[in-house]
Design a protein around this motif. Structure first.
Motif, PDB file in Angstrom:
ATOM      1  N   PRO A 181       0.797  -1.232   0.000  1.00 29.65           N
ATOM      2  CA  PRO A 181       0.000   0.000   0.000  1.00 29.65           C
ATOM      3  C   PRO A 181       0.824   1.273   0.000  1.00 29.65           C
ATOM      4  N   ALA A 182       1.973   1.297   0.688  1.00 29.60           N
ATOM      5  CA  ALA A 182       2.789   2.511   0.753  1.00 29.60           C
ATOM      6  C   ALA A 182       3.289   2.940  -0.623  1.00 29.60           C
ATOM      7  N   ASP A 183       3.372   2.006  -1.577  1.00 32.08           N
ATOM      8  CA  ASP A 183       3.854   2.340  -2.919  1.00 32.08           C
ATOM      9  C   ASP A 183       2.880   3.253  -3.671  1.00 32.08           C
ATOM     10  N   LEU A 184       1.617   3.302  -3.248  1.00 33.03           N
ATOM     11  CA  LEU A 184       0.609   4.057  -3.991  1.00 33.03           C
ATOM     12  C   LEU A 184       0.884   5.556  -4.003  1.00 33.03           C
ATOM     13  N   LYS A 185       1.654   6.044  -3.033  1.00 33.50           N
ATOM     14  CA  LYS A 185       1.918   7.487  -2.963  1.00 33.50           C
ATOM     15  C   LYS A 185       2.670   8.002  -4.186  1.00 33.50           C
TER      16      LYS A 185
END
Length: 307
Positions: A181-185
């Protein structure tokens, strides 16, 4: 003896504090509703409303009449609806609210079977993304999520409302797909702004192991309609979070792909809501049973599950 229409005009006006709102519910003009109430006041010899530019306020006699007559009106209307049958079948106008995407993708396809089984029922279906006031707005039922459940309403769960991350194959081909999820930024976000409070909606994602994380995306655009967000994702404009009920037809057709397949947000049940009193009109009772049975037979709850 007062007629049913004069009593109903008073009760619906009292519930909505407006002749205009009551008129929309009853299918009358505001002038006709006002005249019905005035006729009732004349016959009873009391003033039921204090009228002002801000709306209607019940007088003490009006409060007493509303308290004592509203439940009786519901019973009478139910009795009339149940008697008004065509060849022994439930009949009448069926007023139901549902979201546009849910209604068009999952309820409208059931119409053929419903008409075959209940030819005397006339659907009056309203497609809207807001939770309606079922009692005061005169709906027989509503399908969706986010409804409060005040006294007098019942609910039957149809499926869970799950939010997932999706994008078009053309967009995914241009990026290194996110693995967590952190990659979505790092990607273009098609974000949803709440039409009710104007805030950008965010959903904490969780996985099958029970982990939960907050997600942020760089805003590429802000929209206030879930179907619009989904359509922009289909156009390859970025990544969006959308409900499975919005995404499912596009996923099945290959117009969207799901990202982070182990992660989703559960935002509560999708339910069918209706008046909970025992004397439920036959047209409403058979509709509720039909929708629940259809969802079970077609396994729609499983199809809409992101888990």
């Amino acid at each position: 003896m007062e007629t049913l229409v004069t009593l109903e005009s008073f009760i619906r006006s009292a519930q909505s504090s407006s002749f205009s709102a009551a008129a929309r519910t009853l299918g009358l003009t505001p002038a006709a509703v006002s005249q019905n109430v005035a006729r009732l006041e004349t016959n009873l010899g009391v003033r039921l409303f204090q009228r002002s530019t801000r709306g209607l306020t019940l007088t003490e006699p009006g409060q007493r009449l509303l308290r004592e007559a509203s439940s009786g009106l519901d019973v009478l209307q139910t009795a009339i609806a149940n008697v008004a049958m065509t060849a022994g079948q439930p009949a009448g106008m069926l007023k139901v609210s549902m979201s546009p995407a849910f209604g068009q993708n999952f309820v409208l396809p059931l119409l053929g079977d419903f008409f075959t089984r209940y030819p005397g029922i006339v659907p009056d279906w309203h497609f809207d993304n807001r939770p309606v006031d079922i009692i005061n707005e005169g709906f027989d039922a509503a399908i969706g999520g986010g409804f409060e459940l005040p006294t007098g309403l019942a609910a039957r769960e149809l499926a869970r409302a799950h939010i997932i991350a999706v994008a078009a194959p053309s967009y995914v081909a241009k990026i290194k797909p996110p693995r967590k999820p952190a990659d979505l930024k790092d990607f273009d976000g098609i974000l949803m702004r709440s039409p009710h409070n104007g805030r950008i909606r965010t959903w904490p994602l969780r996985n099958r192991a029970g982990e939960q994380v907050a997600v942020e995306m760089r805003p590429r655009m802000l929209l206030n309609d879930p179907e619009a967000c989904t359509n922009c994702a289909v156009m390859g404009l970025g990544i969006t979070f959308t409900a499975t009920l919005n995404a499912l037809p596009h996923l099945q057709a290959g117009r969207l792909v799901r990202l982070l397949p182990d992660w989703y947000a559960d935002i509560g049940p999708i339910s069918i809501y209706y008046a909970g009193h025992k004397q439920l009109p036959a047209k409403t009772r058979v509709f509720v049973d039909f929708i629940i049975d259809s969802f079970k037979r077609q396994g729609l709850a499983k199809q809409l599950s992101a888990s």
